[in-house]
Design a protein around this motif. Structure first.
Motif, PDB file in Angstrom:
ATOM      1  N   PRO A 167       0.831  -1.206   0.000  1.00  0.00           N
ATOM      2  CA  PRO A 167       0.000   0.000   0.000  1.00  0.00           C
ATOM      3  C   PRO A 167       0.867   1.259   0.000  1.00  0.00           C
ATOM      4  N   TYR A 168       0.460   2.250  -0.756  1.00  0.00           N
ATOM      5  CA  TYR A 168       1.255   3.469  -0.839  1.00  0.00           C
ATOM      6  C   TYR A 168       1.434   4.117   0.527  1.00  0.00           C
ATOM      7  N   ALA A 169       0.423   4.006   1.360  1.00  0.00           N
ATOM      8  CA  ALA A 169       0.501   4.618   2.693  1.00  0.00           C
ATOM      9  C   ALA A 169       1.613   4.008   3.529  1.00  0.00           C
ATOM     10  N   SER A 183      11.877   1.005  -8.723  1.00  0.00           N
ATOM     11  CA  SER A 183      10.640   1.507  -9.323  1.00  0.00           C
ATOM     12  C   SER A 183      10.823   1.758 -10.810  1.00  0.00           C
ATOM     13  N   CYS A 184       9.745   1.627 -11.564  1.00  0.00           N
ATOM     14  CA  CYS A 184       9.777   1.965 -12.989  1.00  0.00           C
ATOM     15  C   CYS A 184       8.358   2.232 -13.467  1.00  0.00           C
ATOM     16  N   VAL A 220      -3.360  11.196  -9.257  1.00  0.00           N
ATOM     17  CA  VAL A 220      -2.012  10.643  -9.132  1.00  0.00           C
ATOM     18  C   VAL A 220      -1.244  11.307  -7.993  1.00  0.00           C
ATOM     19  N   THR A 221      -1.329  12.632  -7.906  1.00  0.00           N
ATOM     20  CA  THR A 221      -0.527  13.368  -6.936  1.00  0.00           C
ATOM     21  C   THR A 221      -1.020  13.158  -5.510  1.00  0.00           C
ATOM     22  N   ASN A 227       2.598   7.888  -6.902  1.00  0.00           N
ATOM     23  CA  ASN A 227       3.021   6.562  -7.352  1.00  0.00           C
ATOM     24  C   ASN A 227       2.317   6.155  -8.646  1.00  0.00           C
ATOM     25  N   GLY A 228       2.406   7.036  -9.614  1.00  0.00           N
ATOM     26  CA  GLY A 228       1.819   6.782 -10.917  1.00  0.00           C
ATOM     27  C   GLY A 228       2.129   7.935 -11.840  1.00  0.00           C
TER      28      GLY A 228
END
Length: 439
Positions: A167-169, A183-184, A220-221, A227-228
């Protein structure tokens, strides 16, 4: 994202129906059998017998084997044969060794599967006879941990050594020297299908307003915490036929309001939502929770479309697959997919946008797109294929048939004592021979 030799070393396009592939010497299956033309022939013949998508993609008519060469004749010209042979279904397995009831096979990779519980756990041991280097671990266990909090705690506690889908959190918890990020940008797109069987979606003003009413940058932001990547078209910018080659409707709520007003959609009763001919402007938004980004997208869309007078009713359900096949049950369907898993642009269109597409969920049709797709299917020149992909994307965007919201930024997180867990644009190549303990 370009074709590279692996189990093959070379190929020759003999004519537009015939491909001659030269195999690599010295490769063995984990069963001990040597890889040769006959083994590849047996594998591919079985593949097209049991796998409908592979049968349609590869268009194989006949296969002949001669020592370390395989000659494939297709039933019609197939410019993407090598790309589709690079799809995960194209992995070469030993058909003499067979397939166990659990789904275990003998293949050519750096690890050997010893046990598998589908969707739960896969156990691997080192392939001592791997042809392309020495695997870094004696054993690897792959676990499916779908709950984000459980996954976070497992990596924190050291129960697992690496994770994908965190999870991004939870990312800030791993931003220290104890962990490594890789990351990519990927071609996994989060996008909305318009349902052309829906009367309300058949109104081009509604489709245009939806496209102008989604704030991709904020999604996204703020919601994905960066993360996108905001999407324009089917592919991200790092493809030659990617997002910077096409144009889509930009976020413009005032413009969207004007489009709806001009089409007769007005708020006559003061409830904040527009009506026309007694019908409220309500969109049924279908999506699913297994990709954490999709419920967030639904909530973002619900808020921004409300601002222009469109009510969005969200149905976020694990049962989405049985619902999306019913065109009376939804107006917009939001999903995620890797749009170019083999580096060629055709895949998204052939699966989602054409009359013959298996998952043309919204029953979209375009004479122009069908003609472009027909040309693409006969085009072997890579540059021209890219040009056609741009035209085809622009056709979708001009019709507002699909709205591409973002592309995934894929991140792998590993303990600092692990090296070689590297994010890949296709999601398919994580457990490689380069995965090792830190020296």
């Amino acid at each position: 994202m370009e074709i590279e030799p692996w189990l093959a070393t070379d190929y020759e396009l003999v004519d537009e129906l015939t491909w001659k592939i030269t195999l690599r010497e010295g490769v063995t299956f984990t069963s001990g059998r040597a890889l040769d033309g006959q083994a590849v022939k047996e594998c591919l013949e079985h593949l097209v017998e049991v796998h409908d998508r592979a049968k349609g993609d590869l268009m194989i008519d006949t296969i002949t084997a001669d020592g370390m060469t395989v000659t494939i004749k297709t039933s019609e010209p197939n410019p993407t044969l090598l790309n589709y042979l690079s799809d995960p279904y194209g992995c070469i397995i030993d058909m003499e060794a067979g397939i166990t009831e659990d789904g275990i096979v003998a293949a050519t990779g750096p690890y050997i599967a010893t046990s598998l519980i589908s969707g739960e756990e896969l156990n691997l041991v080192k392939n001592e006879n791997y042809w392309n280097g020495t695997p870094g671990f004696d054993e690897i266990t792959v676990l499916t941990i779908s709950d984000g909090d459980t996954l976070t705690m497992a990596l924190q506690s050291g129960e697992i050594d690496g994770a994908y889908g965190m999870p991004y959190a939870s990312y800030p918890l791993f931003e220290s020297e104890d962990y490594t990020f890789s990351s990519c940008a990927t071609s996994r797109a989060f996008f909305a299908h318009m349902n052309f069987e829906s009367e309300i979606i058949q109104d081009p003003a509604v489709r245009q307003a939806i496209a102008m009413g989604i704030d991709k940058e904020r999604f996204v932001t703020d919601l994905l915490d960066g993360n996108g990547y905001p999407a324009v078209g089917v592919y991200p910018d790092n493809f030659t036929f990617g997002g910077d080659a096409v144009t889509a409707k930009e976020y413009d709520p005032d413009g969207a309001r004007s489009v709806l007003e001009a089409a007769g959609w007005v708020d006559t009763d003061g409830d904040g939502y527009r009506e026309k001919d007694g019908q409220k402007l309500t969109i049924r938004w279908l999506t699913y929770p297994s990709r954490q980004e999709l419920p967030l997208l639904a909530e973002s869309v619900q808020a921004t479309l409300k601002d222009i007078g469109i009510e969005v009713v969200i149905n976020c359900t694990a049962d989405h697959n049985s619902i999306r096949v019913d065109p009376t049950a939804w107006d917009v369907y939001a999903s995620a997919m890797v749009t170019a898993p083999t580096g060629d642009p055709a895949y998204f269109f052939t699966t989602h946008c054409l009359d013959s597409s298996a998952v043309n969920n919204g029953h979209y049709h375009s004479d122009k797109l069908e003609a472009l797709a027909a040309e693409l299917s006969m085009t072997f020149d890579t540059d021209r294929r890219g040009e056609l992909a741009v035209e085809m994307q622009q056709t979708l965007l001009d019709d507002n048939a699909f709205i591409f919201c973002s592309h995934l930024k894929m991140s792998m997180i590993s303990q600092s004592d692990v090296t070689g867990l590297v994010a890949h644009p296709c999601d398919f190549y994580e457990i490689t021979v380069d995965l090792k303990p830190t020296a």
